[in-house]
Design a protein around this motif. Structure first.
Motif, mmCIF file in Angstrom:
data_model
loop_
_atom_site.group_PDB
_atom_site.id
_atom_site.type_symbol
_atom_site.label_atom_id
_atom_site.label_comp_id
_atom_site.label_asym_id
_atom_site.label_seq_id
_atom_site.Cartn_x
_atom_site.Cartn_y
_atom_site.Cartn_z
ATOM 1 N N LYS A 1 0.838 -1.089 -0.043
ATOM 2 C CA LYS A 1 -0.013 -0.040 0.212
ATOM 3 C C LYS A 1 0.792 1.142 0.203
ATOM 4 O O LYS A 1 2.039 1.310 0.692
ATOM 5 C CB LYS A 1 -0.887 -0.178 1.346
ATOM 6 C CG LYS A 1 -1.944 -1.273 1.165
ATOM 7 C CD LYS A 1 -3.017 -1.135 2.446
ATOM 8 C CE LYS A 1 -3.687 -2.416 2.380
ATOM 9 N NZ LYS A 1 -4.648 -2.005 3.774
ATOM 10 N N HIS A 2 0.550 2.242 -0.739
ATOM 11 C CA HIS A 2 1.424 3.414 -0.950
ATOM 12 C C HIS A 2 0.758 4.324 -1.450
ATOM 13 O O HIS A 2 -0.193 4.522 -2.159
ATOM 14 C CB HIS A 2 2.663 2.907 -2.035
ATOM 15 C CG HIS A 2 3.546 4.086 -2.380
ATOM 16 N ND1 HIS A 2 4.379 4.390 -1.573
ATOM 17 C CD2 HIS A 2 3.437 5.179 -3.279
ATOM 18 C CE1 HIS A 2 5.085 5.665 -2.128
ATOM 19 N NE2 HIS A 2 4.499 5.987 -2.953
ATOM 20 N N LYS A 3 0.897 5.545 -0.659
ATOM 21 C CA LYS A 3 0.241 7.002 -1.248
ATOM 22 C C LYS A 3 1.452 7.979 -1.592
ATOM 23 O O LYS A 3 2.130 7.975 -0.642
ATOM 24 C CB LYS A 3 -0.597 7.340 0.126
ATOM 25 C CG LYS A 3 -1.854 6.615 0.307
ATOM 26 C CD LYS A 3 -2.880 7.239 1.292
ATOM 27 C CE LYS A 3 -3.945 6.492 1.612
ATOM 28 N NZ LYS A 3 -4.773 6.044 0.808
ATOM 29 N N ARG A 4 1.338 8.481 -2.592
ATOM 30 C CA ARG A 4 2.373 9.241 -3.068
ATOM 31 C C ARG A 4 2.381 10.652 -2.335
ATOM 32 O O ARG A 4 1.160 10.902 -2.089
ATOM 33 C CB ARG A 4 2.333 9.345 -4.718
ATOM 34 C CG ARG A 4 0.994 10.115 -5.061
ATOM 35 C CD ARG A 4 0.917 10.330 -6.544
ATOM 36 N NE ARG A 4 -0.109 11.196 -6.978
ATOM 37 C CZ ARG A 4 -0.171 11.778 -8.132
ATOM 38 N NH1 ARG A 4 1.049 12.000 -8.934
ATOM 39 N NH2 ARG A 4 -1.260 12.628 -8.350
ATOM 40 N N ARG A 5 3.650 11.276 -1.998
ATOM 41 C CA ARG A 5 3.566 12.532 -1.507
ATOM 42 C C ARG A 5 3.128 12.563 -0.057
ATOM 43 O O ARG A 5 3.206 13.678 0.558
ATOM 44 C CB ARG A 5 3.133 13.716 -2.437
ATOM 45 C CG ARG A 5 3.697 13.678 -3.935
ATOM 46 C CD ARG A 5 3.150 14.969 -4.535
ATOM 47 N NE ARG A 5 1.725 15.118 -4.537
ATOM 48 C CZ ARG A 5 0.875 14.737 -5.351
ATOM 49 N NH1 ARG A 5 1.681 14.162 -6.513
ATOM 50 N NH2 ARG A 5 -0.200 14.871 -5.393
ATOM 51 N N LYS A 6 3.139 11.445 0.586
ATOM 52 C CA LYS A 6 2.409 11.477 2.064
ATOM 53 C C LYS A 6 2.815 10.711 3.115
ATOM 54 O O LYS A 6 2.612 10.773 4.026
ATOM 55 C CB LYS A 6 0.964 10.947 1.968
ATOM 56 C CG LYS A 6 -0.191 11.764 1.028
ATOM 57 C CD LYS A 6 -0.337 13.066 1.289
ATOM 58 C CE LYS A 6 -1.337 13.981 0.406
ATOM 59 N NZ LYS A 6 -1.390 15.183 0.599
ATOM 60 N N HIS A 7 4.162 10.203 2.653
ATOM 61 C CA HIS A 7 5.130 9.559 3.290
ATOM 62 C C HIS A 7 4.348 8.072 3.984
ATOM 63 O O HIS A 7 4.609 7.781 5.181
ATOM 64 C CB HIS A 7 5.792 10.278 4.368
ATOM 65 C CG HIS A 7 6.600 11.500 4.238
ATOM 66 N ND1 HIS A 7 7.643 11.165 3.449
ATOM 67 C CD2 HIS A 7 6.348 12.778 4.053
ATOM 68 C CE1 HIS A 7 8.315 12.255 2.958
ATOM 69 N NE2 HIS A 7 7.390 13.439 3.458
ATOM 70 N N TYR A 8 3.561 7.535 2.995
ATOM 71 C CA TYR A 8 2.885 6.516 3.670
ATOM 72 C C TYR A 8 3.169 5.230 2.730
ATOM 73 O O TYR A 8 3.177 5.418 1.270
ATOM 74 C CB TYR A 8 1.258 6.729 3.486
ATOM 75 C CG TYR A 8 0.511 5.329 3.825
ATOM 76 C CD1 TYR A 8 0.481 5.037 5.346
ATOM 77 C CD2 TYR A 8 -0.016 4.725 2.792
ATOM 78 C CE1 TYR A 8 -0.319 3.776 5.653
ATOM 79 C CE2 TYR A 8 -0.794 3.560 3.322
ATOM 80 C CZ TYR A 8 -0.825 3.246 4.484
ATOM 81 O OH TYR A 8 -1.563 2.041 4.795
ATOM 82 N N HIS A 9 3.705 4.290 3.228
ATOM 83 C CA HIS A 9 4.279 2.966 2.566
ATOM 84 C C HIS A 9 3.944 2.030 3.480
ATOM 85 O O HIS A 9 4.807 1.988 4.756
ATOM 86 C CB HIS A 9 5.620 3.121 2.093
ATOM 87 C CG HIS A 9 6.171 1.870 1.273
ATOM 88 N ND1 HIS A 9 5.687 1.785 -0.136
ATOM 89 C CD2 HIS A 9 6.644 0.783 1.568
ATOM 90 C CE1 HIS A 9 6.285 0.444 -0.336
ATOM 91 N NE2 HIS A 9 6.771 0.042 0.581
#
Length: 103
Positions: free
Chosen positions: A76-84
């Motif tokens: 799971k990854h959200k770009r530009r949100k520092h979430y991985h």
């Protein structure tokens, strides 16, 4: 001759002396199990289709082994949100050898 059986919420096309992986069953290694949920039996030109199962039909199988499948990676990854986030999963299975199809 082949049959379509239901196991673990899935349908499997099986024939005699075939190895089949199904979801984990609570049966010891070396035991014989009998599947009563036979959806279809085909013997040459003769086709029996159940509504929903074929009356009097069964499939006998021997438990060969229990094990775990290949690892599946969930990312799971959200770009530009520092979430991985990464996660792995290995599904348990039971390996069966189909011994007989009784129509």
């Amino acid at each position: 001759m082949y049959a379509v059986i239901k196991s673990g919420g899935k349908q499997h096309r099986v024939s005699t002396d075939e190895l089949l992986k199904v979801e984990l069953l609570k049966v010891e290694k070396g035991e014989t199990i009998k599947f009563e949920d036979v959806l279809m039996v085909v013997d040459g030109e003769t086709v029996k289709i159940g509504q929903p199962i074929v009356d009097g039909a069964s499939v006998e199988a021997e438990v060969v082994d229990h094990g775990r499948g290949e690892k599946i990676r969930i990312v799971k990854h959200k770009r530009r949100k520092h979430y991985h986030k990464e996660q792995g999963h290995r599904q348990w299975y039971t390996l069966l050898r189909i011994k007989a199809i009784n129509a």
